[in-house]
Design an enzyme around this catalytic site. Structure first.
Site, PDB file in Angstrom:
ATOM      1  N   ASP A 172       0.799  -4.704  12.627  1.00 18.84           N
ATOM      2  CA  ASP A 172      -0.552  -5.108  13.151  1.00 18.84           C
ATOM      3  C   ASP A 172      -1.400  -5.415  12.235  1.00 18.84           C
ATOM      4  O   ASP A 172      -2.394  -6.122  12.433  1.00 18.84           O
ATOM      5  CB  ASP A 172      -1.107  -3.819  13.833  1.00 18.84           C
ATOM      6  CG  ASP A 172       0.022  -3.283  14.742  1.00 18.84           C
ATOM      7  OD1 ASP A 172      -0.149  -3.077  15.819  1.00 18.84           O
ATOM      8  OD2 ASP A 172       1.101  -2.577  14.169  1.00 18.84           O
ATOM      9  N   PHE A 173      -1.212  -4.815  11.079  1.00 20.42           N
ATOM     10  CA  PHE A 173      -2.144  -5.237   9.972  1.00 20.42           C
ATOM     11  C   PHE A 173      -2.046  -6.568   9.122  1.00 20.42           C
ATOM     12  O   PHE A 173      -2.815  -7.096   8.617  1.00 20.42           O
ATOM     13  CB  PHE A 173      -2.369  -4.189   8.764  1.00 20.42           C
ATOM     14  CG  PHE A 173      -2.153  -2.719   9.046  1.00 20.42           C
ATOM     15  CD1 PHE A 173      -2.685  -2.434  10.458  1.00 20.42           C
ATOM     16  CD2 PHE A 173      -1.538  -1.827   8.257  1.00 20.42           C
ATOM     17  CE1 PHE A 173      -2.527  -1.034  10.570  1.00 20.42           C
ATOM     18  CE2 PHE A 173      -1.535  -0.478   8.964  1.00 20.42           C
ATOM     19  CZ  PHE A 173      -2.001  -0.067  10.014  1.00 20.42           C
ATOM     20  N   GLU A 184      -4.856  -6.316   2.731  1.00 14.29           N
ATOM     21  CA  GLU A 184      -3.713  -6.838   3.180  1.00 14.29           C
ATOM     22  C   GLU A 184      -3.912  -8.386   2.950  1.00 14.29           C
ATOM     23  O   GLU A 184      -3.172  -9.225   2.298  1.00 14.29           O
ATOM     24  CB  GLU A 184      -3.445  -6.769   4.870  1.00 14.29           C
ATOM     25  CG  GLU A 184      -3.011  -5.430   5.039  1.00 14.29           C
ATOM     26  CD  GLU A 184      -4.078  -4.403   5.243  1.00 14.29           C
ATOM     27  OE1 GLU A 184      -5.368  -4.618   4.946  1.00 14.29           O
ATOM     28  OE2 GLU A 184      -3.804  -2.985   5.314  1.00 14.29           O
ATOM     29  N   PHE A 223       1.955  -1.692   8.637  1.00 16.85           N
ATOM     30  CA  PHE A 223       2.212  -1.831   9.943  1.00 16.85           C
ATOM     31  C   PHE A 223       1.995  -3.340  10.192  1.00 16.85           C
ATOM     32  O   PHE A 223       1.113  -3.964   9.708  1.00 16.85           O
ATOM     33  CB  PHE A 223       1.406  -1.160  10.950  1.00 16.85           C
ATOM     34  CG  PHE A 223       1.830   0.439  11.004  1.00 16.85           C
ATOM     35  CD1 PHE A 223       2.168   0.961  12.018  1.00 16.85           C
ATOM     36  CD2 PHE A 223       1.477   1.330   9.972  1.00 16.85           C
ATOM     37  CE1 PHE A 223       2.563   2.366  12.386  1.00 16.85           C
ATOM     38  CE2 PHE A 223       1.639   2.740  10.112  1.00 16.85           C
ATOM     39  CZ  PHE A 223       2.246   3.106  11.293  1.00 16.85           C
ATOM     40  N   GLU A 282       0.949  -1.204  -0.042  1.00 12.83           N
ATOM     41  CA  GLU A 282       0.026  -0.004   0.133  1.00 12.83           C
ATOM     42  C   GLU A 282       0.875   1.211   0.062  1.00 12.83           C
ATOM     43  O   GLU A 282       1.727   1.376   0.825  1.00 12.83           O
ATOM     44  CB  GLU A 282      -1.026   0.126   0.963  1.00 12.83           C
ATOM     45  CG  GLU A 282      -1.917  -1.210   1.188  1.00 12.83           C
ATOM     46  CD  GLU A 282      -2.453  -1.663   2.492  1.00 12.83           C
ATOM     47  OE1 GLU A 282      -2.453  -0.716   3.567  1.00 12.83           O
ATOM     48  OE2 GLU A 282      -3.235  -2.684   2.453  1.00 12.83           O
ATOM     49  N   HIS A 324      -0.918  -0.084  16.243  1.00 14.13           N
ATOM     50  CA  HIS A 324       0.147   0.196  15.217  1.00 14.13           C
ATOM     51  C   HIS A 324       1.534   0.019  15.993  1.00 14.13           C
ATOM     52  O   HIS A 324       2.247   0.628  15.762  1.00 14.13           O
ATOM     53  CB  HIS A 324       0.042   2.011  14.796  1.00 14.13           C
ATOM     54  CG  HIS A 324      -1.284   1.995  13.983  1.00 14.13           C
ATOM     55  ND1 HIS A 324      -2.458   1.869  14.235  1.00 14.13           N
ATOM     56  CD2 HIS A 324      -1.075   2.585  12.669  1.00 14.13           C
ATOM     57  CE1 HIS A 324      -3.183   2.460  12.929  1.00 14.13           C
ATOM     58  NE2 HIS A 324      -2.340   2.636  12.131  1.00 14.13           N
TER      59      HIS A 324
END
Ligand SMILES: Cc1ncc(C[n+]2csc(CCOP(=O)(O)OP(=O)(O)O)c2C)c(N)n1
Ligand SMILES: Cc1ncc(C[n+]2csc(CCOP(=O)(O)OP(=O)(O)O)c2C)c(N)n1
Ligand SMILES: [Mg+2]
Ligand SMILES: [Mg+2]
Lengths: 328, 303, 328, 303
Positions: free
Chosen positions: A88-89, A63, A86, A32, A132
């Protein structure tokens, strides 16, 4: 060894990506806002100018799709390098990682390899808050057939990318976001770092400090403080957390008899648990004190600068724990 | 389709049916480990689509993939070996019914995660586009797979990048026990394509000729770089979802109605009406397939 | 104690679900094909007849959506109980579990609780192959604020569901699919099992066998074999793997000085790693041999009946490992 | 909208703008930890939608949520405290800009995962439907969130179950650096609704009156059980995506064009033209807001 220069980890990663793109037409980058925008951390800044949007692919915010689409391309011979903005994603893409990328070749056979490199800025320290700041290496450790790298410096960050290319398997590259700006010596011509090999950054016979990523500099600082107290630390940079360099760990512990793991994941079920278990299994006879673990606290990672630091290991907490073990 | 193609289609459909029926028997005898999903009733989809493809095309399948693989030229012996879990199976016995792939056939895999192969097909197409290689990616999935988010992400990417993918949705009316109407706000799966400004077709998937023709036509546009196409094949799973499914979720009347549209019976009638086929030929074919299958089973068992 | 009857684990779970549905109007069940079809393992069979489709909600095939939609309902006061048809499919819903369910209350405050019970048939032994045989408790252990239960028998399976309701947090219920048909004694009136408490199923002072789920019966069998060799095993059924019952583990190890964890997750980074680390930290002084781990092999779980069993611990492998530790 | 409502809308929009501008200053001074996303240019969306809701309605937000919360009646002092990471912040300083929620306002949370709150809104609506309680769920998301699979799964479920949800898509043309045209095969976000047979509206999101009117009308149908509605608000993010974004991905001309459609300037002009507002009133409001904000900042700093 060739001459070196001082560059940041960002620059080193950018150079490794550029090198791989130049040398292998099968390589493409996908993620992205990695093109003109250069990614949230500007790692890919400028790369699209050289290679164009066909090889530096900006995607929708998808993702799961990014990982699995890249796996499909890999299946046909491409060598995609993914950026997840990140870490987290990455939770959105775990099906593609666990049920596809880590399984296709193992299930269908070697003709069906899906080599992927998945880079992800990870970890805390920037006050980005609960969604994040996570680092999933501890969690992903439990997935068979996955390789997980956690560089601590520019040379390793670049070298592990080249090593991951050579390994041609599914590699998760955990890039701690607080390290991007850190400078370090890098060889004129980038050298691959083989997957699965840790590095001893400092020798000592009193206690092993086994760390990765941003906790390596912290461990080295702690070692300085301990040295002033006449405690010599053996500092190991794991570089790869899966597969673990068990022989280096054993080598260290068999000398020191005491050790601490220092990680970015939560302690429970994290990387340190595995290290501790490996130490138990291989270095039991050498142990003079119970192997200890430091890592993220068992909670969300708060945004507040007043609250966040207490969630993570620090030079202080390493020193305190080391003293505790030394006087055990 | 030429007369020859029609006969080939018929034979392949019968081969698939025979394979599935035999597998069901073996199952009931407790000779098949794990689970398996039969495609009885959907043979025209597998055959009609496959016959319209070239060897360059990359075929991705799903959990209900025996027909897709047989239609692509898969070896029944190696398939059975895989289903039995034997070393000579396509995946060395590791994968079973839901996980077989054959590189030589560009058959990229059946798969156990619903909708899981849809993004793989998109990625395969992306690879082809980047490297300007021939061939389109084709992915078979059920109408139930539309519920998964990855369906949406995949179609979206394929559409914006105009990738050479054929999305083949076998709408057999049910996802396990769930009727399409209960999980879809739109009547037809093909209507989903609107969200991606994607061309779509709706075809009687029990009519092998229509399936073939539509696929061939759509494929040529896709191969020419006109972007992906969504094909909905309307069909019916005559068998239960998997072992031991007594289908309490659908009516016997509905089953009977669809039985009248059995794709094999229809094609046979067509061939007979055209004088291309006879009852005797059918008996001979049946025998031949039984022999073939028994041989395959024998090989699979010993492998 | 009240009188008991023998029922299967399936029946016990069904009864617990029915009880919760009757007693609490906030409870609803949600999942794929759980209504008329009764779920892939027929656990919810017949329940829809009593409570209707408004409380027994059949969904599209949308694991991520199921979990996050249920979390949204929970946020407003509902008490959803989710069924994920196979635990392997939970990978599709990890964002909802990790970034939403495990974080909302901790981030926004107690008014924002999202209590969820997520049931999932898990594990190998049925020849279902790589995408239908996994068990993710080892992986999920690394997620803060998550509770993970792994019952080994009908009474616990039902009791933990009631305990999970009372705990009102996010609970993953790992139901081993080979246990569904197993019979066991269950009290006439179901009794909650408190989250976080293990159970000692057999006392012994020579070696601790620490297991959960389907490996509990195996550990008990191994204990019988060992008893015949004059080795007395202390058999612990963890019941909850997160939080671990560390005091019971310590209590056992402090008596035996030797121990083995037996799990369904892959060994690397799994539940046993955490147990080993806890033993290291708390029972170090008592150890007479290195604590050992048994668990799933580091590979995909193959379909073939000839290959699958070797991937998992067995009565045999437990006995062999125990003998090894005893003669250490 | 009544004259009074128009004035309220104007004041709230100005309050949001002032809040965001001040936050930007604080940022540049290094006084704000972490990151934050400003909604400058999108004030009419936040205000127009919120004014059309009732207190029973449950509002879900996203990463760009300051306007949504201020529009719902959020306390700037507690918001700033949260952004500073202070204990008196709405989430005790744990969440920061991207994670605040206020139960009393039925404001269910800003959130850092793109599209993450869409299914939560669907679930909240499911809860309301099961328990036959009043109120609809409203979720704000950007057009970029449409890329996520969970968007699709959520809209699908809301549609088949006819849940009371308003899906409010603020199409500000960009997702970070990515223009809508590059990630969407359809020109308008609202066209996605077709895949769910869902009613949709397209509105000028820089026109607070139109935004209010459309939301009110849509809300009443949703509340009456007619099923979910998708509203696309066409707007523009005047600010960068987050700190330090120089917007190399869009042209200065485009920015200038949209600046002419600034929602606040437009509303002011309308009020002035109608004789409801004067330059003097504006100066007074500006001063009042500055004072309010300085007070809030003071409280937040000390909290
Ligand atoms: C991610 C995932 N969710 C659920 C399942 C269980 N499952 C297997 S097949 C199936 C139904 C699929 O329906 P459809 O896509 O219509 O294909 P069909 O079975 O009708 O051919 C389900 C729910 C699965 N295998 N993977
Ligand atoms: C799952 C996930 N992916 C990526 C991001 C990073 N990210 C934050 S905001 C954003 C753009 C969102 O665009 P849009 O939905 O249009 O909202 P806008 O920012 O324009 O208001 C991205 C990619 C994220 N926060 N979460
Ligand atoms: Mg179907
Ligand atoms: Mg946007």
């Amino acid at each position: 060894m060739s001459t070196t220069r001082q560059i940041s980890m960002s620059a080193a990663i950018r150079e490794a990506l550029t090198t791989l793109l130049r040398e292998h037409e099968e390589v493409f980058l996908i993620g992205e806002d990695i093109g003109v925008y250069g990614g949230a951390f500007k790692i890919t800044r400028g790369i699209v100018d050289e290679f164009g949007p066909e090889r530096i692919i900006d995607t929708p915010i998808s993702e799961a799709g990014i990982v699995s689409v890249a796996a499909g391309a890999a299946l046909m011979g491409s060598r995609p390098i993914i950026e997840i903005m990140f870490m987290d994603f990455m939770a959105l893409a775990f099906d593609g990682i666990i049920n596809i990328a880590a399984k296709w070749q193992a299930t269908y056979g070697d003709e069906f390899a899906t080599p992927l490199i998945i880079r992800a800025p990870a970890g805390g320290g920037r006050n980005y808050g609960p969604t994040h700041s996570q680092s999933f290496e501890g969690l992903l450790l439990n997935v068979p057939n996955l390789t997980i790298c956690c560089p601590s410096n520019p040379a390793d960050a670049a070298g592990l990318l080249l090593g991951a290319y050579d390994a041609a398997t599914t590699v998760i590259m955990v890039e701690h976001k607080t390290l991007y700006a850190r400078q370090g010596p890098v060889a004129e011509r980038l050298e691959p770092v083989p997957i699965g090999q840790g590095a001893r950054l400092r020798s000592g016979s009193d206690i092993s400090l086994i760390a990765y990523g941003r906790h390596v500099p912290a461990a080295l600082q702690a070692a300085e403080i301990l040295a002033a107290e006449d405690v010599q630390a053996d500092v190991i940079d794991l570089r790869t957390v899966k597969p673990l360099d068990a022989s280096l760990i054993l080598d260290s512990l068999s000398n020191t008899g005491r050790g601490i793991s220092i990680e970015e994941s939560p302690v429970i079920g994290g990387v340190g648990a595995e290290i501790s278990a490996v130490v138990m299994e291989s270095a039991f006879e050498y142990l003079e004190a119970p192997f200890a673990r430091l890592g993220a606290a068992e909670q969300i990672i708060p945004c507040s600068p007043a609250l966040e630091p207490a969630c993570f290991p620090s030079v202080d907490s390493i020193v305190v724990k080391a003293r505790e073990l030394i006087s055990y | 389709m030429t007369d020859d193609q029609l006969l080939t289609a018929y034979r392949t459909m019968c081969r698939i049916r025979a394979f599935e029926l035999r597998l069901n028997e073996l199952f009931l005898q407790g000779l098949v480990p794990g689970t398996t999903h039969l495609c009885i009733g959907q043979e025209a989809c597998a055959v009609g689509v496959n016959m319209a493809l070239t060897t360059d095309d990359m075929v991705f399948s799903n959990h209900r993939g025996h027909g897709h693989l047989l239609g692509r030229g898969g070896d029944p012996a190696r398939m059975l070996a895989e289903i039995f879990g034997h070393p000579n199976g396509y995946s060395g016995g590791r994968g079973g019914s839901q996980h077989m792939a054959v590189k030589d056939l560009n058959f990229m895999g059946t798969h156990g995660i619903t909708a899981g192969t849809i993004p793989l097909a998109v990625g395969a197409a992306l690879n082809r586009k980047i490297h300007r290689q021939p061939g389109v990616a084709v992915v078979f999935f059920g109408e139930g797979a539309i519920g998964e988010g990855i369906f949406h992400e995949s179609l979206n990417m394929a559409a914006i990048w105009k990738l050479p993918v054929l999305f083949v949705c076998e709408n057999n009316q049910y996802a396990m026990s769930t009727s399409h109407g209960d999980i879809s706000p739109v009547a037809n799966a093909a209507e989903r394509a609107a969200a991606y400004a994607m061309n779509s077709r709706m075809v009687d998937g029990n009519d092998v000729v229509a399936t073939y023709a539509t696929t061939a036509e759509a494929r040529s546009g896709v191969a020419a770089g006109e972007g992906p196409v969504f094909i909905e094949l309307q069909t019916y799973r005559i068998s239960g979802h998997s072992r031991g499914d007594e289908c309490p979720y659908r009516s016997r009347e509905e089953e009977a109605q669809w039985a009248e549209r059995d794709p094999i019976a229809r094609l046979r009638k067509r061939l007979e009406d055209a004088g291309q086929w006879t009852a005797a030929a059918d008996t001979a074919l049946e025998t031949q397939l039984a022999v073939e299958l028994a041989e395959a089973e024998e090989i699979a068992r010993e492998s």
